[in-house]
Scaffold this motif. Structure first.
Motif, mmCIF file in Angstrom:
data_model
loop_
_atom_site.group_PDB
_atom_site.id
_atom_site.type_symbol
_atom_site.label_atom_id
_atom_site.label_comp_id
_atom_site.label_asym_id
_atom_site.label_seq_id
_atom_site.Cartn_x
_atom_site.Cartn_y
_atom_site.Cartn_z
ATOM 1 N N MET A 104 0.817 -1.216 0.000
ATOM 2 C CA MET A 104 0.000 0.000 0.000
ATOM 3 C C MET A 104 0.853 1.270 0.000
ATOM 4 O O MET A 104 0.684 2.145 -0.842
ATOM 5 N N ALA A 105 1.786 1.361 0.938
ATOM 6 C CA ALA A 105 2.586 2.587 1.070
ATOM 7 C C ALA A 105 3.571 2.739 -0.080
ATOM 8 O O ALA A 105 3.660 3.808 -0.697
ATOM 9 N N MET A 106 4.300 1.665 -0.392
ATOM 10 C CA MET A 106 5.358 1.748 -1.407
ATOM 11 C C MET A 106 4.806 2.143 -2.775
ATOM 12 O O MET A 106 5.297 3.077 -3.434
ATOM 13 N N ASN A 107 3.747 1.452 -3.230
ATOM 14 C CA ASN A 107 3.194 1.755 -4.546
ATOM 15 C C ASN A 107 2.499 3.113 -4.582
ATOM 16 O O ASN A 107 2.497 3.790 -5.615
ATOM 17 N N SER A 108 1.938 3.505 -3.449
ATOM 18 C CA SER A 108 1.270 4.820 -3.397
ATOM 19 C C SER A 108 2.272 5.958 -3.511
ATOM 20 O O SER A 108 1.967 7.019 -4.067
ATOM 21 N N VAL A 109 3.481 5.750 -2.995
ATOM 22 C CA VAL A 109 4.537 6.757 -3.149
ATOM 23 C C VAL A 109 4.879 6.925 -4.629
ATOM 24 O O VAL A 109 5.041 8.049 -5.127
ATOM 25 N N LEU A 110 4.972 5.795 -5.337
ATOM 26 C CA LEU A 110 5.263 5.868 -6.774
ATOM 27 C C LEU A 110 4.138 6.580 -7.522
ATOM 28 O O LEU A 110 4.392 7.414 -8.406
ATOM 29 N N ILE A 111 2.907 6.263 -7.184
ATOM 30 C CA ILE A 111 1.760 6.889 -7.848
ATOM 31 C C ILE A 111 1.714 8.384 -7.567
ATOM 32 O O ILE A 111 1.312 9.194 -8.417
ATOM 33 N N SER A 112 2.155 8.779 -6.350
ATOM 34 C CA SER A 112 2.133 10.211 -5.996
ATOM 35 C C SER A 112 3.035 11.034 -6.903
ATOM 36 O O SER A 112 2.843 12.247 -7.047
ATOM 37 N N HIS A 113 4.005 10.371 -7.528
ATOM 38 C CA HIS A 113 4.900 11.088 -8.445
ATOM 39 C C HIS A 113 4.143 11.664 -9.635
ATOM 40 O O HIS A 113 4.553 12.688 -10.213
ATOM 41 N N PHE A 114 3.031 11.029 -10.008
ATOM 42 C CA PHE A 114 2.260 11.516 -11.156
ATOM 43 C C PHE A 114 1.626 12.871 -10.850
ATOM 44 O O PHE A 114 1.338 13.650 -11.768
ATOM 45 N N LEU A 115 1.399 13.144 -9.553
ATOM 46 C CA LEU A 115 0.899 14.469 -9.180
ATOM 47 C C LEU A 115 1.926 15.538 -9.515
ATOM 48 O O LEU A 115 1.590 16.637 -9.985
ATOM 49 N N THR A 116 3.197 15.208 -9.271
ATOM 50 C CA THR A 116 4.278 16.150 -9.582
ATOM 51 C C THR A 116 4.442 16.286 -11.091
ATOM 52 O O THR A 116 4.627 17.397 -11.613
ATOM 53 N N PHE A 117 4.385 15.145 -11.797
ATOM 54 C CA PHE A 117 4.505 15.188 -13.263
ATOM 55 C C PHE A 117 3.334 15.944 -13.888
ATOM 56 O O PHE A 117 3.476 16.605 -14.910
ATOM 57 N N GLY A 118 2.155 15.787 -13.270
ATOM 58 C CA GLY A 118 0.957 16.410 -13.834
ATOM 59 C C GLY A 118 0.397 15.646 -15.006
ATOM 60 O O GLY A 118 -0.448 16.155 -15.750
ATOM 61 N N ASN A 119 0.861 14.416 -15.184
ATOM 62 C CA ASN A 119 0.356 13.594 -16.284
ATOM 63 C C ASN A 119 0.714 12.134 -16.051
ATOM 64 O O ASN A 119 1.508 11.813 -15.151
ATOM 65 N N MET A 120 0.123 11.271 -16.871
ATOM 66 C CA MET A 120 0.473 9.858 -16.887
ATOM 67 C C MET A 120 0.748 9.444 -18.329
ATOM 68 O O MET A 120 0.199 8.466 -18.848
#
Length: 325
Positions: A104-120
């Motif tokens: 839960m925590a590890m993968n959510s940290v990776l997903i949070s990076h998309f907020l910084t990128f502003g895209n997927m």
């Protein structure tokens, strides 16, 4: 203690060094959030090889699920905090359903990076896939060296057997002599500690190999643990003896015989045959002449039942063993 300290130092260097390598490789590929690769490596490395692979597999499936859920959440609600919260609700629900709690925590940290990128887009998704792959991959590689510690488990088994032999010899002596000043349960405390330590190592050895049929060490320690409990009942029976009945010498000698032949490869079949002969002979002995002798003869009879159980435990183990090192 020295071995444990050495293991702690080695594992510390291994985990830190592998995490540093993960960060180095991620940086070499010019990946964003390269440090995350090192954190993933640390979270992936488990005490044993099997646990590491199981953890990696679970996190891989969870990562795929996280990407799909994130793509839908961000696609509907854009790259906002609301979208990430909705992703968390759905992803945590999914992890709990499939048992991916450590993901839960590890993968959510990776997903949070998309907020910084502003895209997927393809570039950002590949960035996170590579971060995940490097982190998990290095974590698996870090534990590939783990093997079954045959020498150490054998040493622990031999120590356990040596302590049981000593207890049997003590019991043989106690049956013949009434002095109980140094007849206590100290040896049992040491034996229990040895069995517990051997059990831990046996479990680690099992999880550091891929052959699921090789349960010999675990089964061996379980067998000795069963014998330990029977031995303790023998101890309680011998401790309360007040006399030396005419049958005492035979039982005392039987204890010495069991101790002398006590070995991991002994099937106990011959000992059981001799035991049954002794048991039959004891029934032919003259009846007790007084109450104390009667009570102690009865205690020795109970003791014989425990001896039979003790020997049968080993015989059954040898008959049902599915792997021998």
């Amino acid at each position: 203690m020295k071995k444990e300290l050495k293991t702690i130092i080695f594992n510390t260097c291994k985990i830190a060094g592998t995490a540093a390598l993960s960060i180095f490789f991620a940086t070499l590929l010019h990946l964003d959030f390269a440090v995350s690769a090192g954190i993933i490596t640390i979270l992936t490395i488990q005490p044993t090889k099997r646990e590491t692979l199981q953890t990696a597999a679970g996190r891989f499936y969870a990562f795929i699920a996280a990407l799909i859920i994130a793509y839908i959440s961000f696609g509907v609600f854009d790259y906002t905090l609301i979208a990430f919260i909705i992703y968390l609700l759905l992803f945590i629900l999914c992890c709990q359903f499939f048992g991916w709690y450590s993901s839960m925590a590890m993968n959510s940290v990776l997903i949070s990076h998309f907020l910084t990128f502003g895209n997927m887009n393809l570039t950002s998704v590949i960035n996170e896939i590579l971060i995940f792959t490097i982190g998990v991959g290095m974590g698996i590689i870090a534990n590939l060296h783990l093997r079954k510690d045959t020498n150490y488990i054998l040493k622990l088994q031999q120590e356990t057997d040596r302590q049981i032999k000593q207890i049997l010899e003590k019991m043989s002596e106690r049956i013949m002599y009434q002095d109980v000043s140094d007849y206590n349960n100290t040896n049992f405390q040491e034996l229990k500690s040895s069995i517990r330590k051997a059990g831990i190592i046996a479990e680690q050895n099992y999880k550091n190999q891929f052959d699921k049929n090789d349960t010999y060490d675990i089964d061996y320690i379980k067998m000795r643990d069963k014998q330990y409990h029977v031995l303790y009942e023998m101890y309680k029976s011998t401790r309360i003896l007040e006399t030396t009945p005419i049958t005492a010498k035979v039982v005392s000698d039987l204890f010495l015989e069991i101790s002398a032949s006590f070995h991991r490869n002994n099937t106990a079949a011959t000992l059981l045959e001799h035991f049954y002969q002794i048991q039959a002979d004891m029934k032919e002995k003259p009846l007790p002449t007084n109450r104390k002798e009667f009570e102690d003869r009865a205690r020795l009879f109970v003791l014989l039942n425990y001896i039979e159980e003790f020997l049968k435990i080993k015989r059954d183990f040898m008959e049902n063993i599915n792997f021998f090192p």
